[in-house]
Design a protein around this motif. Sequence first.
Motif, PDB file in Angstrom:
ATOM      1  N   UNK A 195       1.020  -1.322  -0.061  1.00  0.00           N
ATOM      2  CA  UNK A 195      -0.035  -0.164  -0.069  1.00  0.00           C
ATOM      3  C   UNK A 195       0.840   1.292   0.009  1.00  0.00           C
ATOM      4  N   UNK A 196       0.508   2.219  -1.013  1.00  0.00           N
ATOM      5  CA  UNK A 196       1.495   3.462  -1.208  1.00  0.00           C
ATOM      6  C   UNK A 196       2.856   3.332  -1.753  1.00  0.00           C
ATOM      7  N   UNK A 197       3.043   2.079  -2.013  1.00  0.00           N
ATOM      8  CA  UNK A 197       4.573   1.824  -2.674  1.00  0.00           C
ATOM      9  C   UNK A 197       4.447   2.114  -4.139  1.00  0.00           C
ATOM     10  N   UNK A 198       5.317   3.115  -4.664  1.00  0.00           N
ATOM     11  CA  UNK A 198       5.126   3.404  -5.877  1.00  0.00           C
ATOM     12  C   UNK A 198       6.412   2.840  -6.678  1.00  0.00           C
ATOM     13  N   UNK A 199       7.465   2.333  -5.988  1.00  0.00           N
ATOM     14  CA  UNK A 199       8.431   1.703  -7.018  1.00  0.00           C
ATOM     15  C   UNK A 199       8.322   0.366  -7.527  1.00  0.00           C
ATOM     16  N   UNK A 200       7.820   0.096  -8.626  1.00  0.00           N
ATOM     17  CA  UNK A 200       7.573  -1.172  -8.788  1.00  0.00           C
ATOM     18  C   UNK A 200       8.422  -1.864  -9.972  1.00  0.00           C
ATOM     19  N   UNK A 201       9.572  -1.053 -10.344  1.00  0.00           N
ATOM     20  CA  UNK A 201      10.430  -1.708 -11.340  1.00  0.00           C
ATOM     21  C   UNK A 201      10.826  -3.181 -10.744  1.00  0.00           C
ATOM     22  N   UNK A 202      11.441  -3.414  -9.488  1.00  0.00           N
ATOM     23  CA  UNK A 202      11.930  -4.644  -8.949  1.00  0.00           C
ATOM     24  C   UNK A 202      10.735  -5.664  -9.357  1.00  0.00           C
ATOM     25  N   UNK A 203       9.476  -5.307  -8.985  1.00  0.00           N
ATOM     26  CA  UNK A 203       8.377  -6.159  -9.152  1.00  0.00           C
ATOM     27  C   UNK A 203       8.247  -6.525 -10.824  1.00  0.00           C
ATOM     28  N   UNK A 204       8.509  -5.598 -11.677  1.00  0.00           N
ATOM     29  CA  UNK A 204       8.405  -5.740 -12.994  1.00  0.00           C
ATOM     30  C   UNK A 204       9.576  -6.836 -13.309  1.00  0.00           C
ATOM     31  N   UNK A 205      10.679  -6.523 -12.746  1.00  0.00           N
ATOM     32  CA  UNK A 205      11.584  -7.559 -13.096  1.00  0.00           C
ATOM     33  C   UNK A 205      11.342  -8.996 -12.588  1.00  0.00           C
ATOM     34  N   UNK A 206      10.657  -9.021 -11.630  1.00  0.00           N
ATOM     35  CA  UNK A 206      10.270 -10.439 -10.994  1.00  0.00           C
ATOM     36  C   UNK A 206       9.282 -10.916 -12.083  1.00  0.00           C
ATOM     37  N   UNK A 207       8.450 -10.139 -12.517  1.00  0.00           N
ATOM     38  CA  UNK A 207       7.380 -10.621 -13.544  1.00  0.00           C
ATOM     39  C   UNK A 207       8.028 -11.021 -14.834  1.00  0.00           C
ATOM     40  N   UNK A 208       9.150 -10.424 -15.139  1.00  0.00           N
ATOM     41  CA  UNK A 208       9.826 -10.820 -16.527  1.00  0.00           C
ATOM     42  C   UNK A 208      10.534 -12.085 -16.298  1.00  0.00           C
ATOM     43  N   UNK A 209      10.966 -12.038 -15.184  1.00  0.00           N
ATOM     44  CA  UNK A 209      11.991 -13.475 -14.864  1.00  0.00           C
ATOM     45  C   UNK A 209      10.917 -14.659 -14.725  1.00  0.00           C
TER      46      UNK A 209
END
Length: 311
Positions: A195-209
């Motif tokens: 909640x309220x976390x805006x830094x999503x790049x690492x999560x996008x990296x996980x999705x791609x992995x």
Amino acid sequence: MADEALSAGAVARRLGVAVTTLRTWHQRYGLGPSEHVPGHHRRYTAADLARLEVMRRLTGEGVSPAEAARWARQTPATAAHDVTRSRTARDGGGNTIPVGRAGPAARGLARAAMRLDSVAISEAISRSLATEGVIGTWDRLLRPVLAGIGQRHAATAALIEVEHLVSRCVSAAFAAATATRPALGPPRILLSCADEEQHSLPLEALAAALTEAGVGHRMLGARVPVAALLDAIDRTGPAAVVVWSHTRATADPAQLSALLTVPRRPLLVLAAGPGWRAETLPAGVIRPIDLTEAVSLVVAVRDSLDRPAAS
């Protein structure tokens, strides 16, 4: 360096420019490779690289390409080592992004980022994804550069525009990698920022992995309220849920406790990111140390579900 002959790709990585940029400089301004062995592609010598360094530096400072090329062509062959030394001396300076001990690809990406060269940034990321995969690209290319941008911003309050451009290019590259390699099987994994976390790049990296590993998933993205995450779990019944927190401010353990009390409780709950503190995590929640471990844990859950039941 004096005796080293380089391919166009190697020169592009060293300079932090796109290969297409090198081709344009060659065709329009005569700044091409000079070493030629019959039956092989031409390769760049140290003198060629010195001239290209001048071209890159001047165009980055706003000099027109034609004028920069005129100065670059005047760079004598003996200047190769001088240019190399001056480039090394600038590393870590106020106008650079520090990347620690990362390799030449990361240094090239950092230079492209400082020039706001989205073509070179995207090309560097795509090239790394093709050769190193998602995890290798994240750990050895993107993390050092992103950390360096953050370090420089903390010290100077600058580079916000650099961070935004690089983040957009990274997101686009991961989205393209996910779109071109459809995951196998049903989406049993749910990915969400706290909640309220805006830094999503690492999560996008996980999705791609995960896509690269053939694991189906759903990505909810940034700033997901707890109620919305619980609704998503109730409707989809995921086997694993990953909640990303980048800072302590968004790492409220109560969010994780709520996931453990829902009727369709996931088999695995991962608290990913530096925001979480291990000592505050509810029992049963795992905090992976890096992207590799997160992927391994999720794949293990997927495999356990796919394994035939013992007769």
